[in-house]
Design an enzyme around this catalytic site. Structure first.
Site, mmCIF file in Angstrom:
data_model
loop_
_atom_site.group_PDB
_atom_site.id
_atom_site.type_symbol
_atom_site.label_atom_id
_atom_site.label_comp_id
_atom_site.label_asym_id
_atom_site.label_seq_id
_atom_site.Cartn_x
_atom_site.Cartn_y
_atom_site.Cartn_z
ATOM 1 N N LYS A 1 15.896 -54.795 105.924
ATOM 2 C CA LYS A 1 16.326 -55.995 107.247
ATOM 3 C C LYS A 1 14.892 -56.942 108.158
ATOM 4 C CE LYS A 1 13.677 -54.070 110.347
ATOM 5 N NZ LYS A 1 12.933 -54.298 111.728
ATOM 6 N N VAL B 1 7.257 -49.658 101.404
ATOM 7 C CA VAL B 1 6.864 -48.290 101.932
ATOM 8 C C VAL B 1 6.417 -48.776 103.314
ATOM 9 C CG1 VAL B 1 6.676 -46.095 102.143
ATOM 10 C CG2 VAL B 1 7.238 -46.997 100.543
ATOM 11 N N MET C 1 10.152 -53.426 107.517
ATOM 12 C CA MET C 1 11.506 -53.309 106.539
ATOM 13 C C MET C 1 12.673 -52.993 106.474
ATOM 14 S SD MET C 1 11.093 -56.798 104.572
ATOM 15 C CE MET C 1 12.058 -57.512 104.605
ATOM 16 N N ALA C 2 12.445 -51.537 107.575
ATOM 17 C CA ALA C 2 13.607 -50.340 107.121
ATOM 18 C C ALA C 2 13.544 -50.023 105.712
ATOM 19 C CB ALA C 2 14.956 -51.091 108.031
ATOM 20 N N GLY C 3 12.581 -49.987 105.071
ATOM 21 C CA GLY C 3 12.594 -49.267 103.959
ATOM 22 C C GLY C 3 13.546 -48.014 103.908
ATOM 23 N N GLY C 4 12.537 -47.101 104.637
ATOM 24 C CA GLY C 4 13.382 -45.263 104.786
ATOM 25 C C GLY C 4 14.921 -45.093 105.366
ATOM 26 N N SER C 5 15.337 -46.244 106.381
ATOM 27 C CA SER C 5 16.639 -46.247 106.708
ATOM 28 C C SER C 5 17.649 -46.550 105.672
ATOM 29 C CB SER C 5 16.523 -47.722 108.167
ATOM 30 O OG SER C 5 15.397 -46.661 109.006
ATOM 31 N N ASP D 1 17.455 -47.919 112.650
ATOM 32 C CA ASP D 1 18.241 -48.686 112.393
ATOM 33 C C ASP D 1 18.559 -48.546 111.012
ATOM 34 O OD1 ASP D 1 15.721 -50.576 113.461
ATOM 35 O OD2 ASP D 1 14.047 -49.979 111.854
HETATM 36 O O1 C5P Z 1 14.497 -44.255 114.901
HETATM 37 P P1 C5P Z 1 13.235 -43.986 114.351
HETATM 38 O O2 C5P Z 1 13.394 -42.728 113.496
HETATM 39 O O3 C5P Z 1 13.141 -44.869 113.271
HETATM 40 O O4 C5P Z 1 11.764 -44.701 115.083
HETATM 41 C C1 C5P Z 1 10.903 -43.610 114.582
HETATM 42 C C2 C5P Z 1 10.037 -43.901 115.328
HETATM 43 O O5 C5P Z 1 9.490 -44.920 115.942
HETATM 44 C C3 C5P Z 1 10.708 -43.029 116.601
HETATM 45 O O6 C5P Z 1 9.769 -42.169 116.844
HETATM 46 C C4 C5P Z 1 9.602 -43.649 118.097
HETATM 47 O O7 C5P Z 1 8.320 -43.213 117.861
HETATM 48 C C5 C5P Z 1 9.749 -45.329 117.574
HETATM 49 N N1 C5P Z 1 10.397 -46.232 118.181
HETATM 50 C C6 C5P Z 1 10.311 -46.242 119.273
HETATM 51 N N2 C5P Z 1 11.491 -47.073 119.860
HETATM 52 C C7 C5P Z 1 12.901 -47.355 119.265
HETATM 53 C C8 C5P Z 1 12.405 -47.508 118.361
HETATM 54 C C9 C5P Z 1 11.724 -46.214 117.104
HETATM 55 O O8 C5P Z 1 9.733 -45.856 120.118
HETATM 56 N N3 C5P Z 1 13.241 -48.055 119.870
#
Ligand code: C5P
Length: 301
Positions: free
Chosen positions: A11, A99, A103-107, A140
């Site tokens: 993404k 990685v 680009m949301a690779g893990g997601s 994501d």
């Molecule tokens: O949701 P995800 O686990 O991918 O997010 C990774 C980290 O990015 C979160 O733990 C947080 O530190 C940060 N994050 C944030 N606000 C968001 C999305 C992600 O602070 N809206």
């Protein structure tokens, strides 16, 4: 069925407006996501009940955990738990999405694992149920299931398909070293001098109009990313990459999500190839890739 293959896209964010940090640690945000034609592939094969394994190959594979911390493994476990599934799965991930590239690779791999295990196990979740499980895995992940062009709200996990016309030609420029998303959000916090200014982030209406009319020039002018200053502070060399794109006719030049991947909107696919060749011979980036968007989300192939 003994195995399922899912192709799942990277993404980009056409807009990423970020509010202050919330009490749950996330930032409220308003985002316009687009899925682009750079894909990971996830294969799910049957294993006995309770066994979940993962192996990873491809670009950056050495940086992906192959433990229960792997987001695709967490996706399979959560789905099995939610649907009371008495089966296991061997996940095989082939990576092309960088990685820690913004680009949301893990997601995307987690979204693919959900779609693959859903098919393998016949869980028959409806779309809403699938998105609810996806939202528990990461901000994501729901978008990576949906794909296309969509507006994200909440901390990114609430996704609504956007009215968008046309196909856009992008050039992605990869950096050899990833950036941690939490580190970029923390840098954003440090740089935020007036939290009131961004308390209620909203998607810019001129960007939505550009998408509605399918106008790449207008879209290029309205691309926006509140995380870009933080990413540039952590990785100053990206500034030159963005400038290079702008000097070579990109309609828009911006950091993708939390970076460090930079993205350039080209006039058309031919211009994208020209820009990719010029950028790649500049010595500024480790690799480049012309892609198009929007494309669908994680799908069985
Ligand atoms: O949701 P995800 O686990 O991918 O997010 C990774 C980290 O990015 C979160 O733990 C947080 O530190 C940060 N994050 C944030 N606000 C968001 C999305 C992600 O602070 N809206």
């Amino acid at each position: 069925m003994s195995s399922v293959v899912v192709r799942t896209p990277a993404k980009i964010n056409l807009a990423l407006l970020v509010g202050p940090r919330r009490s749950d640690g996330y930032h409220e945000l308003a985002s316009v996501y687009q899925a682009v034609s750079l894909y990971d592939e996830v294969t799910a094969a049957s294993l006995p009940a309770g066994e979940i394994s993962v192996s990873v190959s491809g670009v950056g594979a050495e940086h992906v955990p192959v433990t229960e911390d792997n987001l695709a493994v967490r996706a399979a476990s959560l789905l099995a738990e939610e649907c009371a599934i008495d089966e296991g799965v061997a996940l095989t991930i082939h990576k092309s999405i960088p990685v820690a590239g913004g680009m949301a690779g893990g997601s995307s791999d987690a979204a693919a694992a959900l779609v693959a295990c859903d098919a393998l196990w016949g869980t028959e979740l409806d779309r809403e149920e699938m998105l609810a499980v996806a939202a528990r895995l990461g901000s994501d992940v729901p978008f990576c299931v949906v794909g296309g062009t969509a507006v994200g709200s909440g901390h990114g996990e609430l996704v609504t398909p956007a009215l968008a016309r046309g196909t856009y030609a992008w050039v992605l420029a990869f950096d050899p070293e990833g950036l941690s998303t939490p580190a970029v959000f923390s840098e954003f916090d440090r740089m935020l001098d007036d939290p009131e200014l961004t308390a209620s982030p909203a998607v810019p209406s001129d960007l939505m109009t550009a998408l509605l009319t399918g106008d790449p020039v207008a879209l290029g002018q309205t691309l926006t990313n509140d995380l870009q200053p933080a990413a540039l502070r952590l990785r100053p060399r990206l500034r030159r990459v963005l400038d290079f794109g702008a000097e070579h006719g990109a309609l828009g030049s911006i950091v993708s999500g939390s970076g460090p991947t930079c993205m350039f909107l080209a006039r058309d696919t031919e211009h994208a190839v020209d820009l990719a060749v010029t950028l790649s011979s500049s010595g500024l980036v480790s690799s480049v890739k012309p892609v198009t968007g929007p494309v669908p989300g994680a799908r069985v192939v």
